[in-house]
Design an enzyme around this catalytic site. Structure first.
Site, short mmCIF file in Angstrom:
data_model
loop_
_atom_site.label_atom_id
_atom_site.label_comp_id
_atom_site.label_asym_id
_atom_site.label_seq_id
_atom_site.Cartn_x
_atom_site.Cartn_y
_atom_site.Cartn_z
CB CYS A 145 -34.42 -10.33 29.96
SG CYS A 145 -35.75 -11.37 29.39
CD GLU A 146 -27.99 -8.60 30.10
OE1 GLU A 146 -27.33 -7.55 30.04
OE2 GLU A 146 -27.60 -9.65 30.61
NE ARG A 188 -10.61 -9.79 14.21
CZ ARG A 188 -11.36 -9.61 15.31
NH1 ARG A 188 -12.66 -9.55 15.22
NH2 ARG A 188 -10.79 -9.46 16.49
N1 LLP Z 1 -2.66 -15.21 19.18
C1 LLP Z 1 -2.96 -14.77 20.42
C2 LLP Z 1 -1.99 -14.94 21.48
C3 LLP Z 1 -4.20 -14.15 20.65
O1 LLP Z 1 -4.48 -13.70 21.87
C4 LLP Z 1 -5.12 -13.98 19.59
C5 LLP Z 1 -6.43 -13.36 19.83
C6 LLP Z 1 -4.77 -14.48 18.33
C7 LLP Z 1 -3.53 -15.06 18.15
C8 LLP Z 1 -5.69 -14.37 17.14
O2 LLP Z 1 -5.94 -13.06 16.81
P1 LLP Z 1 -6.73 -12.68 15.45
O3 LLP Z 1 -5.84 -13.07 14.29
O4 LLP Z 1 -7.99 -13.43 15.43
O5 LLP Z 1 -6.91 -11.22 15.56
N2 LLP Z 1 -13.18 -11.77 20.76
C9 LLP Z 1 -12.54 -10.67 20.09
C10 LLP Z 1 -11.13 -10.99 19.64
C11 LLP Z 1 -10.24 -11.50 20.76
C12 LLP Z 1 -8.87 -11.84 20.29
C13 LLP Z 1 -8.11 -12.52 21.35
N3 LLP Z 1 -6.81 -12.96 20.97
C14 LLP Z 1 -13.42 -10.20 18.94
O6 LLP Z 1 -14.47 -10.77 18.73
O7 LLP Z 1 -13.08 -9.25 18.25
#
Ligand code: LLP
Length: 412
Positions: A342-343, A276
């Site tokens: 449709c939700e 992110r």
């Molecule tokens: N490494 C592992 C093992 C992970 O499970 C994740 C994210 C990352 C790295 C990267 O994390 P970040 O730096 O992006 O926080 N769909 C959700 C976020 C799910 C994150 C899953 N794992 C959202 O839109 O907020």
């Protein structure tokens, strides 16, 4: 910091008016800024420059092969969680020795594929997975490098769906089980334990949970050393948050300083898996107002993007700033911005004060670069949006808009 700015009364993506891109490529449209990606990657990566490290972009956050190629050209490795993500990383030309593979459910074929590619290491999440990797490596007469993902039981204080380092989560092994798994890993012929891994959650907005997890992991590392288990990599996962709204997450420089300080004398090579913080503010989603509708209780702005394009608001009640592409200075009204699906859960914002917008106008949803397109679907048989990458004054389509033929192509 990002390169989506207002100039002469309208929103630009770097040096290109967003309005022009929307006209040319249609809406809903994902627009990414290449300089923002590069800036974020360099800011993050250089925060760890005083220690040996590899920044492995978390492919799930923004999986387009062109984006992976861009980051790869800056020296990024990749953090993958499926055979599909491995395919993308390799297609982007990422050297396999910069790829780490996490995830609780790696299948036989995926393990094989990763061993064939020669990835740096598997982040192993269970005893059964360890045994399976050993047996696949044995079949292939190879040795698999592994880390064990330890679950330090630290509360990351984020949305429960994206917390991963608590005892009750499905991820990793607790410290006691981890020790047993390392001992077993030492015995297995097809396995070489080279690292230790942990990832406690995503969108963390304070530094304390990271420190708590790191301190626990470092204590565990000392235990491993005293058992004669010598590892060389420490993978701290991803998780650093971004400001979507009023959050004030720690700056990567602060994170880098705190972590580097703690591990600099250990001789460990650090692996980081940011998603992110690299991609989030490097992308926007542009949508057109299809209708406005006033009911006795609500004002609705009905747009042509929906939960299939950006599911985060529906799934996590998450906030994405919404603004007009060409602001007209009209008074604000309290509205729900909703899509055509449709939700009732199909909304991009609820109870949001927005300037009164009209049919045909364009809106931009900010901070949509991470977990935006990569989580999109064809629900309601909607065509997935196009993705455009802007670099200075040039823009190119890095994923074309789907067509009706694409919708049924796999069903004939
Ligand atoms: N490494 C592992 C093992 C992970 O499970 C994740 C994210 C990352 C790295 C990267 O994390 P970040 O730096 O992006 O926080 N769909 C959700 C976020 C799910 C994150 C899953 N794992 C959202 O839109 O907020």
């Amino acid at each position: 910091m990002h390169h989506f700015e207002y100039r002469n009364g309208e929103l630009y993506a770097e040096d290109v008016p967003v309005r022009q891109l929307a006209r040319e490529y249609g809406t809903p449209l994902y627009i990414y800024s290449s300089s923002t990606f590069a800036h974020h990657f360099k800011a993050f990566d250089s925060a760890f420059s005083s220690i040996p490290h590899c920044t492995c972009f978390s492919v799930k956050a923004c999986s387009n092969v062109n984006i992976l190629r861009l980051l790869g050209s800056l020296g990024a490795g990749m953090d993958i969680v499926s055979g599909g993500e491995l395919h993308r990383a390799l297609a982007a030309g990422i050297p396999p020795e910069r790829i780490v593979y996490s995830g609780v459910g790696k299948k036989h074929a995926e393990i094989r594929q990763a061993l064939e590619a020669g990835i740096l290491m598997f982040n192993v999440e269970s005893m059964q997975e360890l045994e399976r990797i050993a047996s696949v490596a044995g079949e292939m007469h190879l040795v698999a490098r592994i880390s064990l993902r330890v679950n330090p039981d630290v509360d990351p204080k984020t949305h429960p769906y994206i917390s991963t380092g608590l005892k009750k989560n499905k991820f990793g092994l607790d410290l006691e089980q981890s020790l047993k798994a390392y001992r077993r890993a030492q015995e297995l012929d097809g396995i070489e334990p080279v690292g230790i891994d942990c990832h406690i959650g995503s969108q963390l907005t304070s530094i304390e949970p990271f420190i708590e997890a790191l301190d626990r992991v470092m204590r565990f590392y000392e235990t491993l050393k005293s058992e004669g288990i010598n590892i060389t990599y420490l993978d701290l996962g991803g998780g650093l948050g971004i400001p979507y709204h009023a959050e004030e997450p720690p700056h990567p420089v602060e994170y880098g300083r705190v972590v580097s300080e703690r591990i600099k004398d250990s001789g460990l090579t650090l692996i980081l898996e940011p998603g992110r913080v690299i991609a989030g503010n490097a992308g926007i989603l542009v949508t057109e107002v299809v209708y406005t509708k006033d009911t006795p209780s609500k004002h609705f702005v009905i747009v042509d993007a929906a939960m299939n394009d950006l599911v985060r608001p529906s799934l996590y009640q998450s906030y994405h700033r919404i603004a007009e592409v060409q602001p007209k200075g009209r008074p604000e009204r309290n509205v729900d911005v909703v899509g055509p699906i449709c939700e009732s859960g199909d909304f991009l914002a609820q109870d949001r004060d927005l300037p009164g917008v009209e049919q045909g106008e364009l809106l931009a949803l900010f901070s949509a670069g991470a977990y935006g397109f990569s989580m999109s679907s064809q629900y309601n048989s909607r065509l997935r949006a196009a993705e455009v990458l802007v670099e200075g004054s040039t823009a190119r389509v890095i994923r074309r808009r789907e067509t009706y033929a694409d919708l049924t192509a796999l069903e004939e």
